[in-house]
Scaffold this motif. Structure first.
Motif: not given
Length: 177
Positions: A150-177
């Motif tokens: 999701s967009s990291t803009s402060g205007l994004n209304s998604k819960p921050m924890e949900e947004q951070i989780t997306c980046f955590k999953e990105l790190l997980k993917l990076l470690k897998e490849i």
């Protein structure tokens, strides 16, 4: 025009190198980012916080330290070069040009993962309508994994924890490849 020359003439220069682990792609430079010539420099933008809190960087970088992304084998660019107050100001013709330029950039530099920082960014790049966050089934450029957060803009209304989780999953993917 030469790709390097285009990159250097941008209001916000790309942070890019060959064989990056992750290339982050935003819509376009915001007014503050263009004025400061640093990526994700808007006061309410949480990009740098999310990189740190997800574990993608060991420290929370400041926008003025954006070139340090290369130390982590990350880069940053935008689909459109022109700075605007918001993405709604971007014209379709600019997306057409930006889409082609971004494809060339990805082909030339061959990052392992391209992370689109905003569902709308990926929709504009891929011309796909139904896009969700996470790893995409089919990449636009072969041999590169497309990942959407999701967009990291402060205007994004998604819960921050949900947004951070997306980046955590990105790190997980990076470690897998």
């Amino acid at each position: 025009m030469d790709l390097e020359k285009q990159t250097n003439e941008k209001p916000l220069p790309d942070i890019i190198a060959e064989n990056l682990d992750i290339l982050f792609v935003g819509f376009n430079p915001g007014l503050q980012s263009a004025a400061q010539r640093h990526h994700y420099a808007g006061k309410s933008n949480r990009f740098w916080r999310f990189l740190y809190e997800s574990g993608l960087t060991p420290v929370q970088l400041k926008p003025q330290e954006d070139r340090k992304l290369l130390d982590y084998r990350y880069g940053s660019t935008n689909i459109v070069d022109r700075e605007t107050r918001n993405a709604e100001e971007i014209r379709d013709e600019e997306y057409d040009i930006g889409r082609e330029h971004l494809k060339q950039l990805i082909l030339k530099y061959k990052p392992k993962i391209v992370c689109y920082v905003g569902i709308g960014v990926y929709k504009k790049f891929s011309n796909r309508k139904d896009v969700v966050t996470g790893l995409q089934q089919n990449s636009v450029v072969g041999g590169v994994r497309d990942y959407v957060c999701s967009s990291t803009s402060g205007l994004n209304s998604k819960p921050m924890e949900e947004q951070i989780t997306c980046f955590k999953e990105l790190l997980k993917l990076l470690k897998e490849i």
